[in-house]
Scaffold this motif. Sequence first.
Motif, PDB file in Angstrom:
ATOM      1  N   GLY A  76       0.816  -1.211   0.000  1.00  0.00           N
ATOM      2  CA  GLY A  76       0.000   0.000   0.000  1.00  0.00           C
ATOM      3  C   GLY A  76       0.849   1.259   0.000  1.00  0.00           C
ATOM      4  O   GLY A  76       0.562   2.225  -0.707  1.00  0.00           O
ATOM      5  N   ALA A  77       1.935   1.264   0.785  1.00  0.00           N
ATOM      6  CA  ALA A  77       2.841   2.413   0.804  1.00  0.00           C
ATOM      7  C   ALA A  77       3.502   2.595  -0.555  1.00  0.00           C
ATOM      8  O   ALA A  77       3.682   3.728  -1.028  1.00  0.00           O
ATOM      9  CB  ALA A  77       3.899   2.231   1.888  1.00  0.00           C
ATOM     10  N   PHE A  78       3.828   1.482  -1.212  1.00  0.00           N
ATOM     11  CA  PHE A  78       4.421   1.536  -2.548  1.00  0.00           C
ATOM     12  C   PHE A  78       3.447   2.169  -3.539  1.00  0.00           C
ATOM     13  O   PHE A  78       3.829   3.027  -4.347  1.00  0.00           O
ATOM     14  CB  PHE A  78       4.811   0.123  -2.990  1.00  0.00           C
ATOM     15  N   VAL A  79       2.192   1.779  -3.472  1.00  0.00           N
ATOM     16  CA  VAL A  79       1.178   2.327  -4.373  1.00  0.00           C
ATOM     17  C   VAL A  79       0.957   3.815  -4.083  1.00  0.00           C
ATOM     18  O   VAL A  79       0.881   4.639  -5.005  1.00  0.00           O
ATOM     19  CB  VAL A  79      -0.144   1.527  -4.267  1.00  0.00           C
ATOM     20  N   VAL A  80       0.881   4.175  -2.811  1.00  0.00           N
ATOM     21  CA  VAL A  80       0.677   5.580  -2.442  1.00  0.00           C
ATOM     22  C   VAL A  80       1.836   6.438  -2.945  1.00  0.00           C
ATOM     23  O   VAL A  80       1.630   7.494  -3.558  1.00  0.00           O
ATOM     24  CB  VAL A  80       0.507   5.709  -0.912  1.00  0.00           C
ATOM     25  N   LEU A  81       3.060   5.995  -2.695  1.00  0.00           N
ATOM     26  CA  LEU A  81       4.226   6.757  -3.157  1.00  0.00           C
ATOM     27  C   LEU A  81       4.313   6.762  -4.677  1.00  0.00           C
ATOM     28  O   LEU A  81       4.762   7.746  -5.271  1.00  0.00           O
ATOM     29  CB  LEU A  81       5.503   6.202  -2.538  1.00  0.00           C
ATOM     30  N   GLY A  82       3.869   5.694  -5.329  1.00  0.00           N
ATOM     31  CA  GLY A  82       3.845   5.662  -6.793  1.00  0.00           C
ATOM     32  C   GLY A  82       2.871   6.667  -7.368  1.00  0.00           C
ATOM     33  O   GLY A  82       3.175   7.346  -8.356  1.00  0.00           O
ATOM     34  N   VAL A  83       1.700   6.776  -6.768  1.00  0.00           N
ATOM     35  CA  VAL A  83       0.709   7.758  -7.235  1.00  0.00           C
ATOM     36  C   VAL A  83       1.229   9.176  -7.013  1.00  0.00           C
ATOM     37  O   VAL A  83       1.081  10.042  -7.881  1.00  0.00           O
ATOM     38  CB  VAL A  83      -0.648   7.527  -6.531  1.00  0.00           C
ATOM     39  N   ILE A  84       1.848   9.411  -5.872  1.00  0.00           N
ATOM     40  CA  ILE A  84       2.417  10.730  -5.609  1.00  0.00           C
ATOM     41  C   ILE A  84       3.544  11.025  -6.591  1.00  0.00           C
ATOM     42  O   ILE A  84       3.660  12.139  -7.111  1.00  0.00           O
ATOM     43  CB  ILE A  84       2.884  10.831  -4.147  1.00  0.00           C
ATOM     44  N   SER A  85       4.361  10.028  -6.886  1.00  0.00           N
ATOM     45  CA  SER A  85       5.433  10.195  -7.872  1.00  0.00           C
ATOM     46  C   SER A  85       4.865  10.481  -9.261  1.00  0.00           C
ATOM     47  O   SER A  85       5.420  11.298 -10.006  1.00  0.00           O
ATOM     48  CB  SER A  85       6.299   8.936  -7.911  1.00  0.00           C
ATOM     49  N   LEU A  86       3.780   9.836  -9.607  1.00  0.00           N
ATOM     50  CA  LEU A  86       3.109  10.108 -10.881  1.00  0.00           C
ATOM     51  C   LEU A  86       2.636  11.565 -10.927  1.00  0.00           C
ATOM     52  O   LEU A  86       2.771  12.240 -11.948  1.00  0.00           O
ATOM     53  CB  LEU A  86       1.931   9.155 -11.079  1.00  0.00           C
ATOM     54  N   GLY A  87       2.119  12.036  -9.819  1.00  0.00           N
ATOM     55  CA  GLY A  87       1.712  13.439  -9.734  1.00  0.00           C
ATOM     56  C   GLY A  87       2.889  14.388  -9.919  1.00  0.00           C
ATOM     57  O   GLY A  87       2.784  15.401 -10.610  1.00  0.00           O
ATOM     58  N   PHE A  88       4.040  14.047  -9.330  1.00  0.00           N
ATOM     59  CA  PHE A  88       5.247  14.853  -9.521  1.00  0.00           C
ATOM     60  C   PHE A  88       5.656  14.862 -10.978  1.00  0.00           C
ATOM     61  O   PHE A  88       6.014  15.912 -11.536  1.00  0.00           O
ATOM     62  CB  PHE A  88       6.419  14.322  -8.694  1.00  0.00           C
ATOM     63  N   GLY A  89       5.608  13.707 -11.611  1.00  0.00           N
ATOM     64  CA  GLY A  89       5.996  13.618 -13.026  1.00  0.00           C
ATOM     65  C   GLY A  89       5.075  14.426 -13.927  1.00  0.00           C
ATOM     66  O   GLY A  89       5.527  15.122 -14.831  1.00  0.00           O
ATOM     67  N   LEU A  90       3.794  14.305 -13.672  1.00  0.00           N
ATOM     68  CA  LEU A  90       2.837  15.093 -14.486  1.00  0.00           C
ATOM     69  C   LEU A  90       2.986  16.592 -14.244  1.00  0.00           C
ATOM     70  O   LEU A  90       2.869  17.389 -15.172  1.00  0.00           O
ATOM     71  CB  LEU A  90       1.407  14.644 -14.189  1.00  0.00           C
ATOM     72  N   ALA A  91       3.253  16.954 -13.007  1.00  0.00           N
ATOM     73  CA  ALA A  91       3.440  18.377 -12.695  1.00  0.00           C
ATOM     74  C   ALA A  91       4.701  18.940 -13.331  1.00  0.00           C
ATOM     75  O   ALA A  91       4.749  20.127 -13.679  1.00  0.00           O
ATOM     76  CB  ALA A  91       3.485  18.575 -11.185  1.00  0.00           C
ATOM     77  N   SER A  92       5.694  18.090 -13.532  1.00  0.00           N
ATOM     78  CA  SER A  92       6.942  18.593 -14.118  1.00  0.00           C
ATOM     79  C   SER A  92       6.839  18.805 -15.626  1.00  0.00           C
ATOM     80  O   SER A  92       7.610  19.589 -16.179  1.00  0.00           O
ATOM     81  CB  SER A  92       8.097  17.634 -13.802  1.00  0.00           C
ATOM     82  N   ILE A  93       5.892  18.142 -16.295  1.00  0.00           N
ATOM     83  CA  ILE A  93       5.786  18.321 -17.730  1.00  0.00           C
ATOM     84  C   ILE A  93       4.755  19.385 -18.119  1.00  0.00           C
ATOM     85  O   ILE A  93       4.719  19.819 -19.266  1.00  0.00           O
ATOM     86  CB  ILE A  93       5.466  16.998 -18.464  1.00  0.00           C
ATOM     87  N   VAL A  94       3.944  19.794 -17.163  1.00  0.00           N
ATOM     88  CA  VAL A  94       2.943  20.834 -17.442  1.00  0.00           C
ATOM     89  C   VAL A  94       3.631  22.190 -17.371  1.00  0.00           C
ATOM     90  O   VAL A  94       4.272  22.495 -16.353  1.00  0.00           O
ATOM     91  CB  VAL A  94       1.779  20.753 -16.428  1.00  0.00           C
ATOM     92  N   PRO A  95       3.520  22.986 -18.412  1.00  0.00           N
ATOM     93  CA  PRO A  95       4.163  24.302 -18.346  1.00  0.00           C
ATOM     94  C   PRO A  95       3.466  25.196 -17.321  1.00  0.00           C
ATOM     95  O   PRO A  95       2.251  25.211 -17.215  1.00  0.00           O
ATOM     96  CB  PRO A  95       4.008  24.875 -19.760  1.00  0.00           C
ATOM     97  N   GLY A  96       4.263  25.891 -16.570  1.00  0.00           N
ATOM     98  CA  GLY A  96       3.655  26.699 -15.536  1.00  0.00           C
ATOM     99  C   GLY A  96       4.312  27.971 -15.403  1.00  0.00           C
ATOM    100  O   GLY A  96       4.423  28.947 -15.034  1.00  0.00           O
TER     101      GLY A  96
END
Length: 96
Positions: A76-96
């Motif tokens: 569960g911790a792996f999945v939670v950290l994976g989802v958060i990491s996915l959010g970091f990755g998506l946030a890094s490619i969105v121009p801001g």
Amino acid sequence: MAAPVLAPRRATGGIVAVWVVAAVIGIVIGLFVPADWRAAWLVVGLGGSLALACAVQLAYGRSQGYIQRVAISVLGAFVVLGVISLGFGLASIVPG
């Protein structure tokens, strides 16, 4: 001879607690760690979640199902950290 435990405590509280701590660790890493080092620190956070899961389940005091409870906590911790990491990755490619 030891008396059997009639109503053992539920282990779901300890499992969910590890997931919540993993989410907090992931958010703290996202806020305070530079983007280049986030992946490395997420691995450290997962290791901390493993240590926490072992400690919480040892404190639970029952040997039956220990490995299963720790595995569920860490997965569960792996999945939670994976989802958060996915959010970091998506946030890094969105121009801001």
